[in-house]
Design an enzyme around this catalytic site. Structure first.
Site, short mmCIF file in Angstrom:
data_model
loop_
_atom_site.label_atom_id
_atom_site.label_comp_id
_atom_site.label_asym_id
_atom_site.label_seq_id
_atom_site.Cartn_x
_atom_site.Cartn_y
_atom_site.Cartn_z
N ARG A 72 -25.41 -10.46 0.40
CA ARG A 72 -25.02 -8.77 0.43
C ARG A 72 -26.29 -8.01 1.13
NH1 ARG A 72 -25.87 -5.54 -3.59
NH2 ARG A 72 -25.31 -6.88 -5.17
N TYR A 126 -8.19 8.36 14.84
CA TYR A 126 -7.53 7.35 14.23
C TYR A 126 -7.22 8.19 12.46
CZ TYR A 126 -6.78 3.18 11.36
OH TYR A 126 -5.97 2.30 10.53
N ASP A 200 -17.12 6.29 17.95
CA ASP A 200 -16.26 5.10 17.58
C ASP A 200 -15.82 4.63 18.99
OD1 ASP A 200 -14.02 3.40 17.20
OD2 ASP A 200 -13.42 4.64 15.34
N LYS A 225 -10.36 -5.13 16.37
CA LYS A 225 -9.64 -4.98 17.67
C LYS A 225 -10.07 -5.92 18.78
CE LYS A 225 -7.35 -1.89 15.19
NZ LYS A 225 -8.00 -1.87 13.93
N1 PLP Z 1 -11.27 3.21 14.58
C1 PLP Z 1 -10.11 2.94 15.31
C2 PLP Z 1 -10.30 3.81 16.75
C3 PLP Z 1 -9.39 2.39 14.84
O1 PLP Z 1 -8.12 2.43 15.49
C4 PLP Z 1 -9.28 1.85 13.51
C5 PLP Z 1 -7.99 0.96 13.03
O2 PLP Z 1 -6.99 0.88 13.75
C6 PLP Z 1 -10.31 1.76 12.93
C7 PLP Z 1 -11.44 2.48 13.45
C8 PLP Z 1 -10.52 1.04 11.56
O3 PLP Z 1 -10.71 -0.34 11.73
P1 PLP Z 1 -10.43 -1.42 10.52
O4 PLP Z 1 -8.79 -1.37 10.53
O5 PLP Z 1 -11.07 -2.51 11.29
O6 PLP Z 1 -11.01 -0.81 9.20
#
Ligand code: PLP
Length: 413
Positions: A72, A126, A200, A225
């Site tokens: 961890r 998101y 992000d 992604k």
């Molecule tokens: N940020 C964006 C722009 C996303 O599209 C997503 C998920 O679709 C996330 C963060 C969250 O990622 P995770 O699904 O790996 O937790």
């Protein structure tokens, strides 16, 4: 051969006292490391690391020397991934998480947002990020999250100066309206206010832009992604400077949202083809966007690579040449949920699913997935129409993707 194994073998006791249980529990523990250097990083599943000298263990535990003690806190395969991401982002450090959401959560905590230290966040985030911010503050009377359209420079400047935020959060290429904020400008205003800029970068990936170079303090990715790219691993990562990376390392020890070694290895393998995949995603997405723009049944196409995109000039200035990402959003003319669902069900090659960045094309209906949590009025106010679909263009042949869209559109109109 280890001392334990030698003793047991040379001293073979008669049955039933043959130490078989001990032997089974420890056989192979001390296998020698390989002679050559492996060309692919090994997977280290060990949770605990042992030391012959207790001073060494205590030195590692107290941060006085490098090493691993408990996974961890860090482990070799995850470290290899973190080094790879730090390198791709030109960052001093990177920390891996069990998901993009876990990474975002720790980025918020690390940036010091509290009910008294607000955050300014992009309007079209998101959905789960929106929900997370609401959750963090749900127990307080105050909801210190101020949403602003990051493509409206005057509104962003006003909010930063007016609210004195601890942090500013935006997506580099927003979800689902594919806005491209003027990062260097926003970074300047954020830093003048003494705040932290969290970007992000999931939709852009470091292939399009290394956001730290343009003033971001932390770049967060859903590794699920484009970084992973194959729809088979869930992960998150933050790249940042050494001081913040150190703070995040401490946080993750106690939040426990660390990435596992198997997932780290899959992600590492994905990174090796990131450049190739992104090149194909971007080329295909541009072709698909151009084709959609010529279709009478499509009333609107949103893609930063199209000259009529409101931030096309910013995208050309900030992104790698001729690279505008792999996601295209479009509106079916005079369509609502019924027509969009019929269109989605008619697709054959393109799969419908709430993710993006996979080698295979994926399509979602934001009103019923990523942005379901918004009221219809709020969705419309943000520009997310009832006919809007979001297509993550895969690396298949562009002509096949277009043919699939064509035949599915024919079923609607
Ligand atoms: N940020 C964006 C722009 C996303 O599209 C997503 C998920 O679709 C996330 C963060 C969250 O990622 P995770 O699904 O790996 O937790």
């Amino acid at each position: 051969m280890s001392a334990v194994t030698t003793t047991l073998m040379s001293d073979e006791p008669p049955n039933p006292n043959d130490h078989f249980f001990t032997q089974a529990a420890h056989a192979g523990d001390d296998a020698d490391p390989p002679e050559g250097r492996p060309v692919s990083p090994p997977i280290y599943p060990a949770v605990t690391y042992t030391y012959d000298d207790m001073q060494d263990l205590s030195g590692v535990l107290h941060g006085e020397r490098s090493g691993y003690v408990y996974s961890r806190y860090g482990s070799p395969t995850v470290s290899a991934l973190e080094e790879a991401v730090a390198s791709l982002e030109n960052a001093e450090g990177a920390i891996a998480f069990s998901s993009g959401m876990a990474a975002l959560h720790c980025a918020f905590i690390q940036s010091g947002i509290t009910p008294d230290g607000p955050i300014i966040a992009a309007q079209d985030l998101y959905g789960a990020t929106h929900a997370l911010l609401a959750q963090i503050f749900a127990m307080y009377d105050k909801r210190p999250v101020h949403y602003v359209d990051m493509s409206d420079a005057a509104a962003v400047k006003f909010s930063i100066e007016h609210y004195a935020p601890r942090a500013v959060l935006m997506e580099m290429i927003s979800n689902p309206l594919l806005k491209v904020p003027d990062l260097p400008q926003i970074a300047e205003w954020t830093h003048a206010a003494g705040a932290t800029l969290i970007v992000d970068g999931t939709f852009a990936s470091p292939y399009l832009i290394r956001v730290l170079k343009h003033g971001a303090d932390l770049v967060v990715h859903s590794g699920t992604k484009y970084l992973g790219g194959h729809g088979d691993v869930m992960a998150g990562v933050i790249a940042t400077d050494a001081r913040r990376a150190g703070g995040l390392r401490e946080l993750i020890k106690y939040y426990g949202s660390n990435l596992g070694p198997f997932e780290a290895w899959i992600l590492l393998r994905g990174l090796k083809t990131l450049a190739l995949r992104m090149r194909q995603h971007c080329a295909n997405a541009l072709r698909v966007a151009q084709w959609l723009s010529d279709q009478a049944s499509i009333s609107k196409v949103i893609y930063p690579g199209l000259p009529d995109h409101p931030q096309h000039a910013i995208a050309c200035r900030l992104f790698r040449e001729n690279s505008f990402g792999g996601v295209v959003a479009f509106e079916l003319r005079d369509a609502g949920e019924t027509e969009v669902f019929r269109f989605m069900e008619a697709l054959k090659l393109i799969r419908t699913g709430t993710s993006l960045g996979d080698v295979g094309s994926l399509l979602v209906y934001p009103a019923q997935s990523s942005h379901y949590y918004l009221s219809p009025e709020e969705r419309h106010r943000q520009g997310i129409g009832d006919g809007l679909a979001r297509l993550s263009v895969g690396i298949e042949d562009a002509a096949d993707i277009i043919a699939d869209l064509q035949q599915a559109l024919n079923t609607v109109h």
